[in-house]
Design an enzyme around this catalytic site. Structure first.
Site, short mmCIF file in Angstrom:
data_model
loop_
_atom_site.label_atom_id
_atom_site.label_comp_id
_atom_site.label_asym_id
_atom_site.label_seq_id
_atom_site.Cartn_x
_atom_site.Cartn_y
_atom_site.Cartn_z
N SER A 1 0.90 -1.23 -0.32
CA SER A 1 -0.08 0.16 0.42
C SER A 1 1.03 1.25 0.26
O SER A 1 1.45 1.24 -0.98
CB SER A 1 -1.01 0.14 1.53
OG SER A 1 -2.44 0.68 1.05
N ASP B 1 -0.40 -4.70 -3.61
CA ASP B 1 -2.24 -3.21 -2.93
C ASP B 1 -1.92 -2.48 -3.48
O ASP B 1 -2.74 -2.22 -2.65
CB ASP B 1 -2.89 -4.69 -2.45
CG ASP B 1 -4.42 -4.47 -2.52
OD1 ASP B 1 -4.76 -5.18 -3.67
OD2 ASP B 1 -5.35 -4.33 -2.05
N HIS C 1 -7.48 -5.78 1.84
CA HIS C 1 -6.10 -5.06 1.91
C HIS C 1 -5.04 -5.59 2.32
O HIS C 1 -3.94 -5.34 1.58
CB HIS C 1 -6.55 -3.70 1.97
CG HIS C 1 -4.94 -2.79 1.54
ND1 HIS C 1 -5.18 -2.74 0.41
CD2 HIS C 1 -5.20 -1.52 2.24
CE1 HIS C 1 -4.54 -1.45 0.24
NE2 HIS C 1 -3.93 -1.02 1.11
#
Length: 372
Positions: free
Chosen positions: A146, A171, A340
């Site tokens: 992320s 991700d 996530h």
């Protein structure tokens, strides 16, 4: 709603298919009557060999609130996997992954705590590498989740790590990140502000679907929250108040136990009750979000060396990356049934993907006795 936004809605868990090896969303059935899930914290030392402070000198101390970086390390041979966590997380989000990957391939792991979620982070990464290895750094593969993935890309493009082998980002896709930033503040507002205990925070993270692997939650939530003294009148997360949370009757027993513990603690403490709150106020970092993600896909494609993109869902790809994928500019793997925090939810699968990638590029080899 968009892929990443969907993931941000907290009551997703119950509608998910069961995760292999993870905890089942219908866990009451699976666990049999009377068995409690264990939400007690686990120590970093069960997953990493060492933890150390790295002093990083900075020209003007304004932007970095912690000139010291904390790193967690494992392994003594092979290329270095430099792990950069996502916003609000800590290096501990890599704990379970680290114990898996170091058994699969010959490698060293350095998980950095990016304490100040500010602009200077790309510089920090280069400086930490410099402090650790001096003039002759070993080959390094940067892995970022992320926001850490965005920092990894910016670090690679700026050539802050001269011995860079390649890049793995987890991700993070510019298109969906920019979309999700709008709903991010709503998500942050919807989280409990405080927790009665670390166990309580771990339980919330699992039941809300933030982390879908109870073992990882037990070691990593300690890096997401911190203890703070607060008068007992403040509202904190209590299970019965949590919406969309399953297994109420288990919760009540848990609460009885924790209130017994509380009484014991209260005898020793002055009227104040200690609660846990979020370590990083993510909403205050909002001014940086745009800068981390804008133009990221093109930057990722321009990074030197082999690249691996691990995604929680194929719907996350944006236009630049779709074209780059068709042109074979990077390797991609989709790990379904993950939230996530892919490396926390499915550490084994992420380790498999990464091990295969590294061995294929001859960066390292499988450990003896590790069978596919």
């Amino acid at each position: 709603p968009h892929g990443m936004e969907k993931q941000l809605h907290l009551n997703l868990l119950a509608s998910r298919p069961p995760m292999a090896g993870g905890f089942q969303s219908g866990s009451k059935m699976k666990m049999g009557p009377g068995r409690k899930r264990d939400f007690t914290p686990l120590l970093w030392s069960q997953y990493f060999e060492t933890m150390e402070d790295v002093e990083v000198e900075n020209e003007n101390g304004k932007d970095i609130s912690f000139p010291t970086s904390v790193i967690y390390c494992s392994g003594s041979l092979g290329p270095v996997l430099l792990l950069l966590h996502g916003g609000g997380h800590s290096a501990l989000s890599w704990a379970v992954f680290t114990s898996v990957i170091t058994n699969r391939i010959t490698c060293r792991v350095v998980a950095m705590d990016l304490r100040a979620h500010g602009k200077k982070n790309t510089l920090d990464v280069g400086k930490v590498v410099e402090v650790l290895y001096g003039e002759n750094p070993p080959p390094i593969l940067i892995i970022g989740h992320s926001m850490g993935g965005a920092i990894a890309v910016h670090t690679a493009v700026a050539n802050h790590v001269p011995s860079l082998l390649g890049l793995c980002v987890i991700d993070v896709v510019e298109g969906t990140a920019m979309d999700a930033l709008n709903s991010m503040q709503n998500f942050l507002r919807s989280r409990p502000k405080t927790f009665k205990s670390l166990e309580n925070a771990i339980e919330w993270s699992v039941k809300s679907g933030q982390i879908r692997n109870i073992e990882s939650a037990r070691v990593s939530m300690g890096g997401q929250v911190k203890k703070c003294e607060e008068s007992s009148s403040s509202p904190s997360f209590s299970n019965s108040a949590g919406e969309g949370i399953i297994e109420e009757e288990e919760d009540e027993e848990v609460e009885e136990q924790s209130s017994k513990k509380k009484m014991k603690e209260d005898d020793q403490e002055v009227k104040k009750e200690s609660v846990f709150t979020w370590r990083v106020e993510l909403s205050k970092t909002e001014k940086y979000w745009d800068g981390w993600f804008r133009g990221l896909s093109a930057l990722f494609l321009s990074c030197p060396g082999p690249k691996l993109l691990l995604l929680a869902g194929v719907d996350r790809l944006d236009k630049d990356l779709t074209i780059g994928q068709m042109q074979g500019k990077f390797q991609m793997q989709v790990l379904p049934q993950c939230g996530h925090a892919v490396h926390e939810d499915a550490p084994e699968k992420v380790a498999d993907a990464l091990a295969t990638f590294m061995v294929r590029h001859k960066f390292t080899e499988f450990k003896e006795g590790y069978m596919w």
